[in-house]
Design an enzyme around this catalytic site. Structure first.
Site, PDB file in Angstrom:
ATOM      1  N   GLU A 115       0.838  -1.210   0.000  1.00 40.29           N
ATOM      2  CA  GLU A 115       0.000   0.000   0.000  1.00 40.29           C
ATOM      3  C   GLU A 115       0.865   1.250   0.000  1.00 40.29           C
ATOM      4  O   GLU A 115       1.983   1.206   0.500  1.00 40.29           O
ATOM      5  CB  GLU A 115      -0.831   0.026   1.299  1.00 40.29           C
ATOM      6  N   LYS A 117       2.252   4.599   1.484  1.00 31.92           N
ATOM      7  CA  LYS A 117       2.336   5.138   2.844  1.00 31.92           C
ATOM      8  C   LYS A 117       1.954   6.613   2.747  1.00 31.92           C
ATOM      9  O   LYS A 117       2.764   7.449   2.340  1.00 31.92           O
ATOM     10  CB  LYS A 117       3.742   4.955   3.410  1.00 31.92           C
ATOM     11  N   ASP A 119       1.094  10.338   3.675  1.00 31.45           N
ATOM     12  CA  ASP A 119       1.664  11.245   4.673  1.00 31.45           C
ATOM     13  C   ASP A 119       0.556  12.108   5.273  1.00 31.45           C
ATOM     14  O   ASP A 119       0.242  13.183   4.773  1.00 31.45           O
ATOM     15  CB  ASP A 119       2.725  12.121   3.997  1.00 31.45           C
ATOM     16  N   TYR A 227      -6.427   1.621   6.555  1.00 30.42           N
ATOM     17  CA  TYR A 227      -5.343   0.662   6.327  1.00 30.42           C
ATOM     18  C   TYR A 227      -5.294  -0.491   7.326  1.00 30.42           C
ATOM     19  O   TYR A 227      -4.397  -1.321   7.266  1.00 30.42           O
ATOM     20  CB  TYR A 227      -3.984   1.356   6.248  1.00 30.42           C
ATOM     21  N   LYS A 316      10.703   3.428   2.914  1.00 28.33           N
ATOM     22  CA  LYS A 316      10.635   4.894   2.818  1.00 28.33           C
ATOM     23  C   LYS A 316      11.282   5.396   1.532  1.00 28.33           C
ATOM     24  O   LYS A 316      12.373   4.954   1.165  1.00 28.33           O
ATOM     25  CB  LYS A 316      11.361   5.523   4.016  1.00 28.33           C
ATOM     26  N   CYS A 410      27.174  47.404   2.238  1.00 25.89           N
ATOM     27  CA  CYS A 410      25.851  46.921   2.650  1.00 25.89           C
ATOM     28  C   CYS A 410      24.822  47.251   1.563  1.00 25.89           C
ATOM     29  O   CYS A 410      24.730  48.402   1.126  1.00 25.89           O
ATOM     30  CB  CYS A 410      25.456  47.585   3.970  1.00 25.89           C
ATOM     31  N   CYS A 413      22.381  50.131   3.215  1.00 24.47           N
ATOM     32  CA  CYS A 413      22.809  51.488   3.566  1.00 24.47           C
ATOM     33  C   CYS A 413      24.110  51.918   2.895  1.00 24.47           C
ATOM     34  O   CYS A 413      24.505  53.073   2.995  1.00 24.47           O
ATOM     35  CB  CYS A 413      22.931  51.626   5.078  1.00 24.47           C
ATOM     36  N   CYS A 427      27.262  44.256   8.202  1.00 23.48           N
ATOM     37  CA  CYS A 427      27.260  45.668   7.823  1.00 23.48           C
ATOM     38  C   CYS A 427      27.834  46.439   9.014  1.00 23.48           C
ATOM     39  O   CYS A 427      27.419  46.212  10.157  1.00 23.48           O
ATOM     40  CB  CYS A 427      25.826  46.104   7.544  1.00 23.48           C
ATOM     41  N   CYS A 433      22.134  51.917   9.719  1.00 25.25           N
ATOM     42  CA  CYS A 433      21.620  51.120   8.591  1.00 25.25           C
ATOM     43  C   CYS A 433      20.123  50.894   8.793  1.00 25.25           C
ATOM     44  O   CYS A 433      19.700  50.376   9.834  1.00 25.25           O
ATOM     45  CB  CYS A 433      22.366  49.789   8.553  1.00 25.25           C
TER      46      CYS A 433
HETATM   47  S1  IVH Z   1      -0.072   0.402   8.961  1.00 30.60           S
HETATM   48  C1  IVH Z   1       0.152  -1.824  12.531  1.00 30.60           C
HETATM   49  N1  IVH Z   1      -0.477   1.360   6.543  1.00 30.60           N
HETATM   50  O1  IVH Z   1       2.457   5.502   8.888  1.00 30.60           O
HETATM   51  C2  IVH Z   1       0.713  -0.900  11.570  1.00 30.60           C
HETATM   52  N2  IVH Z   1       0.314   2.847   8.204  1.00 30.60           N
HETATM   53  O2  IVH Z   1       5.005   5.374  10.284  1.00 30.60           O
HETATM   54  C3  IVH Z   1       0.096   0.422  11.617  1.00 30.60           C
HETATM   55  N3  IVH Z   1       0.590   5.155   7.443  1.00 30.60           N
HETATM   56  O3  IVH Z   1       1.186   5.335  12.137  1.00 30.60           O
HETATM   57  C4  IVH Z   1       0.287   1.239  10.454  1.00 30.60           C
HETATM   58  N4  IVH Z   1      -0.080   4.856   5.379  1.00 30.60           N
HETATM   59  O4  IVH Z   1      -0.080   6.756  10.407  1.00 30.60           O
HETATM   60  C5  IVH Z   1      -0.076   1.632   7.791  1.00 30.60           C
HETATM   61  N5  IVH Z   1      -0.908   2.078   4.397  1.00 30.60           N
HETATM   62  C6  IVH Z   1      -0.516   2.348   5.631  1.00 30.60           C
HETATM   63  C7  IVH Z   1      -0.137   3.644   6.016  1.00 30.60           C
HETATM   64  C8  IVH Z   1       0.283   3.851   7.322  1.00 30.60           C
HETATM   65  C9  IVH Z   1       0.357   5.741   6.257  1.00 30.60           C
HETATM   66  C10 IVH Z   1       1.121   5.852   8.627  1.00 30.60           C
HETATM   67  C11 IVH Z   1       0.367   5.553   9.885  1.00 30.60           C
HETATM   68  C12 IVH Z   1       1.387   4.974  10.817  1.00 30.60           C
HETATM   69  C13 IVH Z   1       2.652   5.549  10.267  1.00 30.60           C
HETATM   70  C14 IVH Z   1       3.842   4.739  10.684  1.00 30.60           C
END
Ligand code: IVH
Length: 672
Positions: A115, A117, A119, A227, A316, A410, A413, A427, A433
């Site tokens: 999935e 991740k 933000d 999620y 990441k 400067c 000034c 300066c 100034c």
């Molecule tokens: S699973 C048991 N799935 O990332 C595991 N987290 O750095 C719980 N997050 O606290 C998290 N997308 O806020 C999971 N597809 C995803 C996610 C996700 C974003 C965030 C979530 C978590 C943080 C961890």
């Protein structure tokens, strides 16, 4: 294996650094390093802890995030909300796969749910009998904040699930976020209406979710992707996560359509790579991929560590970087005359914000980058950290351009610029100034100094440019007619400003001292000086040696204070200010006993009515010592909203904790 001293020292240092960055990120909302650098620190620490068996319960590797803000009511998570371990490359993901495969004693490629991740902000939704009864934040993973009203404002979240048994309890977890397009349109409106511009989607979403007035939070078009599952009672869910997602979809809950089941770790790596290539085209920000064992029986078998499941891993992505062109370099003059090169850029959207200029800090940095005007450069922006130029792209005709040369005079000034120390230039004109003049007046009027409400940056510039004021003492000679005559100022606002100026006359000595803008004298040093000397006259007459006796005042600071008050112009300025009616109550010096003498305080979290530095200054005035971390010597911890690890530690050590209100009561009782 027992760890060598060197490793133990490094582990201690890393814990300290990470603790500090956690506080900056979670509590102060003011991260100072890119996420990627932070991740590196944590991963180095957890490797050392694992290798030398140094894992401790209170290590930052064992914690999840910030504690809840005190304004919302608290929700205890029946099933703790975990966080994720992370890796940064294919090798890391492969070793995750080997660990998982070993634990499951599996011989063939496992199925993984992959999935994006997202933000955003982690939330939990509780449905009873299919009805949404509660929404909460993750908080510290054990306890979060009740944000039900705000959650109910999210358009994509159903208040009633489709075809769910009446006696069931289902807790769904997911990420709330603001789309990139939603963020842009919010900012377009803000620009039109002249209101505050939002910094980035994540902060905006977090602010909206923790907004106490649900009507305000409703103005931000937030979305959510589910999620995972927490509580699940009276309801049979499938035994694969991927199928659970399909089921949630049929209940009417939002799930991410970029999710995918992959077989084996090679499939997962392909997924990560293709997600990375689509990163920009997605209408929401992602900082990686999450790889989870798809079988729920498998997940249960593998289990979890203190704060992270062993069956999931975040992959990441690198901090976002974009290329753009340097259109020019300007030299800005700060309050103390420091000359800072600032690059003007062709605007570029990176890490969730449009960047059109960025500080180059000093000429050494310009040389280190080998930067010339006209170069194409890589701009990186990670987390909430200020964007920076990380490198100049060589070759492909991008070199060329014109050299960046520090002016000899400067830019404001025209006085000569002088070298100050190894890398800084200043300066030489001081208050002659106009840039330094303006910055000094802005500082004088600022909240932690004389706190003159309404006397902000724009107005100071107008007043100085219009030759209505030259220095801080002139502020007290302004009248309503003069101000009302300025552009965009009516009579009413002019009257308000004069009232605010008059109000500022009754102040405290530490504020006054800080407001003078003596180099290296922040609000805490100002408070310490007053704590030691008691009155202004003694400070004015103090020798360098006497000044050095004040806690935290070293030879350089002592010398700065001494030189400031050896200057006739500064002395006559102080005199004028006092003649214009500025007063404060005289205080006892440290020679007499202070009410909080000998007491060690720690401040944590965000205060509502005063900044942490202001609270610190007041405590120091009362004789207390204010430390940065909690230890067994701490007498009292004062917590504001979003307080985290320090509060937990204080509670675990049975140290007295008080909130902002109690601190105010204490100030009141002690008559300050
Ligand atoms: S699973 C048991 N799935 O990332 C595991 N987290 O750095 C719980 N997050 O606290 C998290 N997308 O806020 C999971 N597809 C995803 C996610 C996700 C974003 C965030 C979530 C978590 C943080 C961890």
């Amino acid at each position: 294996m027992s760890a060598p001293e060197k490793v133990k020292r490094e582990v201690l240092l890393l814990r300290k650094q990470i603790g500090r960055h956690n506080e900056l990120y979670y509590t102060l909302d003011n991260p100072q390093i890119p996420d990627a650098d932070y991740d590196e620190l944590v991963s180095r620490l957890s490797n050392l802890e694992r290798e030398y068996d140094l894992v401790l319960g209170d290590s930052p590797t064992q914690r999840v995030g910030a504690s809840p803000s005190s304004q919302f009511s608290e929700v205890k998570h029946e099933v703790p909300m975990l966080s994720l371990d992370k890796v940064f490359d294919g090798a890391g993901l492969r070793s995750f796969d080997s660990r998982v495969t070993k634990r499951l004693a599996n011989n063939f490629a496992l199925d993984y749910s992959c999935e994006p991740k997202v933000d955003g902000i982690a939330v939990s939704l509780l449905f009873e009998g299919g009805y949404l009864v509660r929404g909460s934040t993750r908080g510290d993973g054990e306890r979060g904040e009740d944000i039900t009203q705000n959650i109910k404002n999210l358009r994509g979240i159903p208040h009633k699930l489709v075809s769910v048994p009446t006696r069931s309890r289902l807790e769904v977890r997911g990420e709330v976020f603001l789309t990139k397009s939603g963020f842009e349109s919010l900012n377009q409106t803000a620009e039109k209406e002249g209101t505050k511009i939002f910094v980035n989607p994540r902060n905006t979403a977090s602010g909206a979710m923790r907004q106490l007035d649900p009507k305000l939070s409703g103005k931000v078009p937030l979305q959510m992707f589910c999620y995972g599952i927490g509580i699940c009672e009276g309801l049979n869910l499938p035994n694969r996560l991927s199928e659970v997602f399909n089921e949630l979809d049929t209940f009417g809950l939002p799930v991410n359509k970029e999710r995918q089941v992959e077989q084996g770790i090679d499939g997962c790596l392909n997924y990560c790579n293709s997600l990375l290539t689509m990163r920009e085209s997605l209408d929401y920000e992602i900082d990686g991929a999450v790889i989870k064992v798809d079988s729920l029986v498998g997940q249960k078998h593998i289990g979890q560590n203190a704060r992270t499941p062993r069956w999931a891993m975040a992959f990441k992505f690198p901090a976002e970087e974009k290329t753009t062109r340097v259109l020019g370099v300007e030299f800005q003059v700060g309050r103390t005359g420091t000359i800072t090169p600032v690059a003007r850029l062709e605007p570029v959207f990176v890490g969730g914000v449009t960047v059109s200029n960025t500080t180059l800090h000093n000429m050494d940095e310009v040389a280190r980058l080998g930067l010339r005007v006209g170069n194409t450069v890589v701009v990186r922006r990670a987390g909430d950290v200020i964007p920076k130029i990380v490198k100049v792209l060589n070759g492909r005709g991008t070199r060329g351009g014109s050299a960046i040369v520090l002016p000899s005079d400067c830019p404001v000034c025209g006085s000569p610029i002088e070298k100050d120390g190894a890398v800084l230039f200043r300066c030489s004109a001081g208050m002659v100034c106009s840039a330094q003049q303006k910055e000094t007046i802005k500082h004088f009027a600022s909240r932690s100094a004389m706190d003159i409400e309404g006397l902000g940056s724009k107005l100071v510039e107008q007043l100085v440019d219009g030759e209505l004021i030259e220095n801080v003492s002139d502020v007290y000679n302004l009248n309503v007619d003069q101000i009302a005559g300025l552009e965009r100022m009516g009579r009413k606002s002019a009257e308000n400003l004069i009232a605010a100026i008059n109000k500022s006359k009754s102040t405290t000595l530490p504020r006054f001292l800080f407001a003078l803008g003596i180099r290296e004298v922040g609000d805490a040093t100002a408070a310490a000086l007053v704590g030691y000397f008691g009155d202004l006259d003694r400070i004015l007459k103090a020798s360098v040696e006497q000044l050095e006796k004040v806690e935290d005042v070293g030879p350089i600071v002592a010398f700065r204070i001494f030189s400031f008050f050896s200057n006739e112009d500064n002395l006559s300025l102080v005199k004028k200010l006092r003649h214009s009616g500025i007063t404060w109550e005289e205080q006892a010096s440290s020679l007499s006993v202070k009410p909080l003498a000998g007491q060690n305080f720690v401040l944590t979290g965000t205060m509502e009515r005063l900044t942490r530095n202001e609270a610190k200054a007041r405590l120091i005035e009362l004789g207390a010592k204010v430390a940065g971390s909690v230890s067994k010597n701490t007498d009292c911890v004062v917590y504001g909203s979003g307080a985290g690890s320090k509060l937990l530690k204080a509670r675990s050590l049975d140290i007295k904790v008080i909130d902002e209100e109690e601190l105010f009561n204490l100030f009141g009782d002690l008559d300050v």
